[in-house]
Design a protein around this motif. Structure first.
Motif, short mmCIF file in Angstrom:
data_model
loop_
_atom_site.label_atom_id
_atom_site.label_comp_id
_atom_site.label_asym_id
_atom_site.label_seq_id
_atom_site.Cartn_x
_atom_site.Cartn_y
_atom_site.Cartn_z
N THR A 99 0.85 -1.20 0.00
CA THR A 99 0.00 0.00 0.00
C THR A 99 0.87 1.24 0.00
OG1 THR A 99 -1.75 1.20 1.16
CG2 THR A 99 -0.16 0.05 2.53
N LEU A 100 0.35 2.30 -0.60
CA LEU A 100 0.96 3.63 -0.49
C LEU A 100 0.04 4.58 0.27
CD1 LEU A 100 2.63 4.14 -4.00
CD2 LEU A 100 3.65 3.26 -1.91
N GLY A 101 -0.93 4.03 0.99
CA GLY A 101 -1.75 4.83 1.87
C GLY A 101 -2.85 5.58 1.17
N THR A 102 -3.41 6.56 1.89
CA THR A 102 -4.58 7.29 1.41
C THR A 102 -4.24 8.57 0.66
OG1 THR A 102 -4.74 8.40 3.56
CG2 THR A 102 -6.04 6.39 3.25
N ALA A 103 -3.00 9.06 0.78
CA ALA A 103 -2.70 10.38 0.22
C ALA A 103 -1.53 10.39 -0.76
CB ALA A 103 -2.40 11.37 1.35
N PHE A 104 -0.71 9.34 -0.79
CA PHE A 104 0.51 9.37 -1.59
C PHE A 104 0.53 8.29 -2.66
CE2 PHE A 104 1.75 11.99 1.93
CZ PHE A 104 2.70 12.86 1.41
N GLY A 105 -0.64 7.90 -3.15
CA GLY A 105 -0.70 6.89 -4.19
C GLY A 105 0.05 7.32 -5.44
N ASN A 106 0.76 6.38 -6.05
CA ASN A 106 1.53 6.65 -7.26
C ASN A 106 1.47 5.40 -8.14
OD1 ASN A 106 4.03 6.53 -8.98
ND2 ASN A 106 4.38 8.54 -8.08
N VAL A 107 0.89 5.53 -9.31
CA VAL A 107 0.67 4.38 -10.17
C VAL A 107 1.99 3.72 -10.55
CG1 VAL A 107 -0.13 3.65 -12.46
CG2 VAL A 107 -1.53 5.20 -11.08
N ASP A 108 3.00 4.52 -10.92
CA ASP A 108 4.27 3.95 -11.36
C ASP A 108 4.97 3.20 -10.23
OD1 ASP A 108 3.93 4.91 -13.93
OD2 ASP A 108 5.00 6.79 -13.52
N VAL A 109 4.92 3.75 -9.01
CA VAL A 109 5.56 3.08 -7.88
C VAL A 109 4.83 1.78 -7.57
CG1 VAL A 109 6.09 3.26 -5.41
CG2 VAL A 109 6.49 5.22 -6.92
N LEU A 110 3.51 1.81 -7.57
CA LEU A 110 2.76 0.58 -7.31
C LEU A 110 3.03 -0.47 -8.38
CD1 LEU A 110 -0.69 1.98 -6.09
CD2 LEU A 110 0.96 0.68 -4.74
N LYS A 111 3.07 -0.07 -9.64
CA LYS A 111 3.35 -1.03 -10.71
C LYS A 111 4.73 -1.65 -10.54
CE LYS A 111 0.43 0.57 -14.55
NZ LYS A 111 0.45 1.13 -15.92
N GLY A 112 5.73 -0.82 -10.20
CA GLY A 112 7.07 -1.34 -10.01
C GLY A 112 7.15 -2.30 -8.85
N ALA A 113 6.48 -1.96 -7.75
CA ALA A 113 6.48 -2.84 -6.58
C ALA A 113 5.76 -4.14 -6.88
CB ALA A 113 5.85 -2.13 -5.40
N ILE A 114 4.63 -4.06 -7.59
CA ILE A 114 3.90 -5.28 -7.97
C ILE A 114 4.77 -6.18 -8.84
CG2 ILE A 114 1.99 -6.13 -9.39
CD1 ILE A 114 0.40 -3.63 -8.45
N GLU A 115 5.48 -5.60 -9.80
CA GLU A 115 6.35 -6.38 -10.68
C GLU A 115 7.40 -7.14 -9.88
OE1 GLU A 115 9.71 -5.67 -14.17
OE2 GLU A 115 8.27 -4.07 -13.71
N GLY A 116 8.00 -6.47 -8.89
CA GLY A 116 9.01 -7.12 -8.08
C GLY A 116 8.44 -8.18 -7.17
N LEU A 117 7.35 -7.87 -6.48
CA LEU A 117 6.78 -8.80 -5.51
C LEU A 117 6.17 -10.02 -6.17
CD1 LEU A 117 5.07 -6.20 -3.13
CD2 LEU A 117 7.17 -7.50 -2.68
N ALA A 118 5.62 -9.85 -7.37
CA ALA A 118 4.93 -10.96 -8.04
C ALA A 118 5.87 -12.10 -8.38
CB ALA A 118 4.23 -10.44 -9.29
#
Length: 377
Positions: free
Chosen positions: A218-237
Motif C-alpha cells: 500500500t501507499l496509503g490514502t494520500a501518496f498513491g503513485n501508479v508507477d511506484v505501485l506497478k514497479g512494486a507489484i512487478e518485483g513482488l509478483a
C-alpha cells in the motif's frame, strides 16, 4: 465531562485519535469530534457526535497557493509546505474552532499534533488541552521550516511555544518509546498510549485464507503513485507469495492494468484487521501503517514518498524491523531483492516480535481515557 477532539481533515491525522475518542465515549463522557466534513460519516459510524470544521490540508494549500499550479513546482514545495502547516492551517483551525468552542464549552480539548491551531484555539478560549500524536515526532529540515511561521503566528496570538512545534500541553504519544525521537522524549510530558489501528468495518479478501505467505502493498490514502505501485507489484509478483494491493483513494485500480495471478488488487482493505495475517508489509512509511505494523510484529519494506515518511523509514531501520528503498534506489528488482531477504531474515522477524511486545505493553485507550479527567477544568 465533555471532550472535544479535533484533527486535520485527513485519514492519517484523524484515525489515530479514534480509539481514545471511542474509549472516552464508552467511559460515559460526552465526545464531539471536530474535523473536515469528508471524515464525519466514518466518525458517526463509530458512535461519535461531530462538528464540521474546514481544516483540510487541501484548504491550507489553497490559502497559500491561490490560483497557482497544483502540485507546486518541486523547488517551491518546501517553502509552501512550511506556510501551509505553520501558518495557513493553524489560522484556519483557530477561526473555525472558535465558534465551536464557544457553543460547546468542552471541559478538555484533545487536538491532534499536526493541528496545533486546535491547541491555540483552546488556549485562547481558556480551555485546558492535551496534544495527541499520530506517530513518531519528525525532526529535521522540514520540521524546522514549519516551526518558523508557527512560532510567528503563536506570537501574533500572544502565545509562547514551549518548543518550536510544541505548545507545552501534555502529549498523548502513540509511538513506542524505543523508536520515538530522543529529543522529543527529553522535553515533554508524555502520556503513552498503545497505537490501536482503526478502520471502518469490512470483509477481508479471500486471498487472506490461502496457504501461501501474504505480502501487503500500500501507499496509503494520500501518496498513491501508479508507477511506484506497478514497479512494486512487478518485483513482488516474482516471489512465491500472494500479494494484496490496496490502491487507496488516490489511485484508480484500473490504472494498474493487468497483474499476475498471485496479485490481488483492491481499492480499500480493512488494514487494522489485515495486518496480523500478513508475512511482510511493503508501504510508503505513513505513520498509521508503520505503527500498525509495529503492533502486528511484521517486517517492513518502506518506500517513502514524502512528508514524515522518510523519518519513519529511518525509525524502521534503526529498530531493526525492516529496510527501506529511497526514491533513487527504487526499482522492481530492488523490491524483489529486499522483500525476498526480509521474508527469510529471522533476526528482523525476532526484532519485529519484540517491538510488538513493547506496543502491547503500552496503556490501552481505556486506560488513557480514565486519565483524561485529571487534565480537564
Amino acid at each position: 465531562m465533555k471532550l472535544l477532539f479535533t484533527s486535520l481533515g485527513s485519514h492519517g491525522h484523524t484515525y489515530p485519535l479514534l480509539p481514545l475518542a471511542v474509549a472516552a465515549r464508552k467511559a460515559g463522557h460526552e465526545v464531539i469530534f471536530a474535523t473536515g466534513e469528508a471524515l464525519l460519516p466514518g466518525l458517526r459510524k463509530a458512535g461519535l457526535d461531530t462538528a464540521p470544521v474546514t481544516i483540510d490540508i487541501s484548504s491550507g494549500f489553497a490559502a497559500v497557493v491561490g490560483d497557482g499550479p497544483m502540485p507546486p513546482p518541486e523547488d517551491e514545495l518546501p517553502g509552501i509546505v512550511a506556510k501551509v502547516f505553520g501558518d495557513a492551517l493553524p489560522r484556519l483551525a483557530v477561526e473555525k474552532l472558535k465558534p465551536v468552542l464557544e457553543a460547546e464549552q468542552p471541559d478538555l480539548v484533545v487536538y491532534e499534533s499536526g493541528n496545533p491551531g486546535g491547541g491555540f484555539a483552546a488556549k485562547l478560549a481558556g480551555i485546558p488541552a492535551v496534544a495527541h500524536g499520530f506517530g513518531r515526532v519528525s525532526v529535521g529540515d522540514l520540521t524546522d521550516s514549519i516551526s518558523k511561521p508557527l512560532v510567528a503566528y503563536a506570537a501574533e496570538l500572544g502565545i509562547e511555544l514551549a518548543s518550536p512545534l510544541m505548545i507545552g500541553d501534555p502529549y498523548i504519544d502513540i509511538c513506542p518509546e524505543s523508536v520515538q525521537a530522543p529529543d522529543f522524549m527529553a522535553g515533554n510530558e508524555r502520556i503513552p498510549l498503545r497505537p490501536v489501528g482503526w478502520n471502518e468495518p469490512g470483509e477481508l479478501p479471500g486471498i487472506v485464507d490461502e496457504d501461501e505467505p501474504l505480502v501487503y502493498l500500500t501507499l496509503g490514502t494520500a501518496f498513491g503513485n501508479v508507477d511506484v505501485l506497478k514497479g512494486a507489484i512487478e518485483g513482488l509478483a516474482k516471489l512465491p507469495v500472494n500479494v494484496l494491493v490496496a490502491a487507496g483513494p488516490s489511485v484508480d485500480v484500473d490504472a494498474l492494468g493487468g497483474v499476475p495471478p498471485n496479485v490481488h488488487l483492491a481499492a480499500w482493505v480493512p488494514q487494522a484487521d489485515l495486518l496480523p495475517h500478513v508475512a511482510l508489509v511493503v508501504h510508503h512509511g505513513g505513520s498509521g501503517t508503520t505503527l500498525g505494523t509495529f503492533g502486528a510484529g511484521r517486517p517492513q519494506l518502506v518506500i517513502p514518498q514524502g512528508a514524515d515518511q522518510f523519518t519513519n523509514a529511518e525509525a524502521v531501520l534503526a529498530a531493526g524491523v525492516g529496510t527501506r528503498l529511497l526514491p533513487d534506489e527504487f526499482t522492481a528488482e530492488a523490491v524483489y531483492t529486499q522483500a525476498k531477504a526480509l521474508l527469510a531474515d529471522e533476526t528482523i522477524h525476532a526484532a519485529a516480535k519484540r517491538l510488538a511486545e513493547e506496543v502491547a505493553s503500552m496503556p490501552s485507550p481505556e486506560d488513557v481515557a480514565a486519565q483524561l479527567p485529571a487534565y480537564a477544568r
